[in-house]
Design a protein around this motif. Structure first.
Motif, PDB file in Angstrom:
ATOM      1  N   HIS A  82      -4.227   1.419   4.713  1.00  0.00           N
ATOM      2  CA  HIS A  82      -3.023   1.009   5.451  1.00  0.00           C
ATOM      3  C   HIS A  82      -1.758   1.755   5.028  1.00  0.00           C
ATOM      4  CE1 HIS A  82      -5.585  -2.038   7.135  1.00  0.00           C
ATOM      5  NE2 HIS A  82      -5.824  -2.519   5.926  1.00  0.00           N
ATOM      6  N   ALA A  83      -1.853   2.682   4.109  1.00  0.00           N
ATOM      7  CA  ALA A  83      -0.686   3.496   3.757  1.00  0.00           C
ATOM      8  C   ALA A  83      -0.531   4.593   4.815  1.00  0.00           C
ATOM      9  CB  ALA A  83      -0.855   4.114   2.377  1.00  0.00           C
ATOM     10  N   SER A  84       0.683   4.951   5.078  1.00  0.00           N
ATOM     11  CA  SER A  84       0.993   5.953   6.091  1.00  0.00           C
ATOM     12  C   SER A  84       0.422   7.318   5.734  1.00  0.00           C
ATOM     13  CB  SER A  84       2.519   6.067   6.237  1.00  0.00           C
ATOM     14  OG  SER A  84       2.852   7.195   7.002  1.00  0.00           O
ATOM     15  N   ARG A  85      -0.130   7.990   6.736  1.00  0.00           N
ATOM     16  CA  ARG A  85      -0.631   9.348   6.512  1.00  0.00           C
ATOM     17  C   ARG A  85       0.517  10.315   6.232  1.00  0.00           C
ATOM     18  NH1 ARG A  85      -3.851   7.133  10.264  1.00  0.00           N
ATOM     19  NH2 ARG A  85      -2.689   7.930  12.035  1.00  0.00           N
ATOM     20  N   VAL A  86       1.687  10.045   6.770  1.00  0.00           N
ATOM     21  CA  VAL A  86       2.857  10.885   6.511  1.00  0.00           C
ATOM     22  C   VAL A  86       3.169  10.896   5.018  1.00  0.00           C
ATOM     23  CG1 VAL A  86       5.353  11.078   6.902  1.00  0.00           C
ATOM     24  CG2 VAL A  86       3.822  10.524   8.802  1.00  0.00           C
ATOM     25  N   SER A  87       2.901   9.787   4.355  1.00  0.00           N
ATOM     26  CA  SER A  87       3.209   9.662   2.936  1.00  0.00           C
ATOM     27  C   SER A  87       2.349  10.559   2.049  1.00  0.00           C
ATOM     28  CB  SER A  87       3.067   8.209   2.493  1.00  0.00           C
ATOM     29  OG  SER A  87       4.060   7.424   3.123  1.00  0.00           O
ATOM     30  N   ILE A  88       1.264  11.091   2.581  1.00  0.00           N
ATOM     31  CA  ILE A  88       0.424  12.003   1.789  1.00  0.00           C
ATOM     32  C   ILE A  88       1.249  13.215   1.377  1.00  0.00           C
ATOM     33  CG2 ILE A  88      -1.585  13.532   1.840  1.00  0.00           C
ATOM     34  CD1 ILE A  88      -2.851  11.480   3.849  1.00  0.00           C
ATOM     35  N   GLN A  89       1.852  13.888   2.346  1.00  0.00           N
ATOM     36  CA  GLN A  89       2.635  15.084   2.035  1.00  0.00           C
ATOM     37  C   GLN A  89       3.930  14.730   1.310  1.00  0.00           C
ATOM     38  OE1 GLN A  89       1.475  18.311   2.539  1.00  0.00           O
ATOM     39  NE2 GLN A  89       3.134  18.665   1.102  1.00  0.00           N
ATOM     40  N   VAL A  90       4.552  13.618   1.697  1.00  0.00           N
ATOM     41  CA  VAL A  90       5.813  13.232   1.057  1.00  0.00           C
ATOM     42  C   VAL A  90       5.594  12.957  -0.435  1.00  0.00           C
ATOM     43  CG1 VAL A  90       7.685  11.524   1.018  1.00  0.00           C
ATOM     44  CG2 VAL A  90       6.804  12.362   3.207  1.00  0.00           C
ATOM     45  N   SER A  91       4.495  12.287  -0.791  1.00  0.00           N
ATOM     46  CA  SER A  91       4.228  12.019  -2.211  1.00  0.00           C
ATOM     47  C   SER A  91       4.063  13.326  -2.981  1.00  0.00           C
ATOM     48  CB  SER A  91       2.994  11.129  -2.384  1.00  0.00           C
ATOM     49  OG  SER A  91       1.802  11.824  -2.055  1.00  0.00           O
ATOM     50  N   GLN A  92       3.388  14.291  -2.381  1.00  0.00           N
ATOM     51  CA  GLN A  92       3.205  15.580  -3.043  1.00  0.00           C
ATOM     52  C   GLN A  92       4.536  16.320  -3.187  1.00  0.00           C
ATOM     53  OE1 GLN A  92      -0.513  17.807  -1.901  1.00  0.00           O
ATOM     54  NE2 GLN A  92      -0.625  16.126  -0.418  1.00  0.00           N
ATOM     55  N   ASN A  93       5.382  16.224  -2.177  1.00  0.00           N
ATOM     56  CA  ASN A  93       6.697  16.871  -2.261  1.00  0.00           C
ATOM     57  C   ASN A  93       7.555  16.241  -3.355  1.00  0.00           C
ATOM     58  OD1 ASN A  93       5.907  18.479  -0.136  1.00  0.00           O
ATOM     59  ND2 ASN A  93       7.230  17.507   1.367  1.00  0.00           N
TER      60      ASN A  93
ATOM     61  N   ALA B 128       0.849  -1.190   0.000  1.00  0.00           N
ATOM     62  CA  ALA B 128       0.000   0.000   0.000  1.00  0.00           C
ATOM     63  C   ALA B 128       0.882   1.236   0.000  1.00  0.00           C
ATOM     64  CB  ALA B 128      -0.911  -0.001   1.225  1.00  0.00           C
ATOM     65  N   ALA B 129       0.440   2.263  -0.727  1.00  0.00           N
ATOM     66  CA  ALA B 129       1.210   3.500  -0.825  1.00  0.00           C
ATOM     67  C   ALA B 129       0.257   4.660  -1.072  1.00  0.00           C
ATOM     68  CB  ALA B 129       2.229   3.390  -1.965  1.00  0.00           C
ATOM     69  N   VAL B 130       0.850   5.839  -1.184  1.00  0.00           N
ATOM     70  CA  VAL B 130       0.114   7.039  -1.551  1.00  0.00           C
ATOM     71  C   VAL B 130       0.600   7.467  -2.929  1.00  0.00           C
ATOM     72  CG1 VAL B 130      -0.370   9.446  -0.990  1.00  0.00           C
ATOM     73  CG2 VAL B 130      -0.141   7.760   0.848  1.00  0.00           C
ATOM     74  N   PHE B 131      -0.343   7.797  -3.811  1.00  0.00           N
ATOM     75  CA  PHE B 131      -0.032   8.179  -5.187  1.00  0.00           C
ATOM     76  C   PHE B 131      -0.619   9.554  -5.447  1.00  0.00           C
ATOM     77  CE2 PHE B 131      -1.052   3.701  -4.790  1.00  0.00           C
ATOM     78  CZ  PHE B 131       0.161   3.127  -5.158  1.00  0.00           C
TER      79      PHE B 131
END
Length: 139
Positions: free
Chosen positions: A49-60, A29-32
């Protein structure tokens, strides 16, 4: 007057669907996300199940790729870039950001976060391939 090409929401969804399908098929699972040519968000999916932290990191990651016209990992690999000197806290050196190039111009970028840098980048490449296939089918 200038005319700028940019990614459509339909193509952004095509990329996200392809990447999400590939991640699910691998049991991951990931954020896209997909951003436009200026680095602004067009579409985002956080899988269960993907990390909420990954939301901003994917955008960055996507923002970096769109602004520098290169994969985000290049920032970390290149001696020409020092993040402290880029003057934008959204710039990142993590792998997983890929520019979307069309007719010689950057029309957007893809950002993937939640797995290893290598896995994120592999999924981003799947998104790029889905966009290219959709454009070829429409031509």
């Amino acid at each position: 007057m200038l005319t700028e090409l940019t990614i459509s929401q339909a193509l952004a969804s095509t990329a996200i669907d392809a990447m999400a399908g590939a991640a699910t098929g691998q049991g991951k699972a990931a954020v896209f996300c997909v951003v436009d040519h200026r680095g602004e968000l067009v579409a985002l999916l956080r899988q269960d199940h993907a990390s909420r932290v990954s939301i901003q990191v994917s955008q960055n990651k996507a923002f970096t790729a769109a602004r520098l016209l290169a994969p985000s990992r290049v920032v970390g690999e290149s001696a020409d870039y020092d993040l402290a000197n880029l003057a934008d806290p959204r710039m990142t050196f993590f792998g997983g950001g890929m520019p979307i190039l069309h007719e010689g111009a950057c029309v957007g970028a893809i950002g993937v976060s939640g797995l290893t840098n290598e896995e994120d980048e592999e999924l981003a490449v799947i998104g790029l391939a889905a966009i290219e296939a959709a454009l070829a089918a429409a031509a």
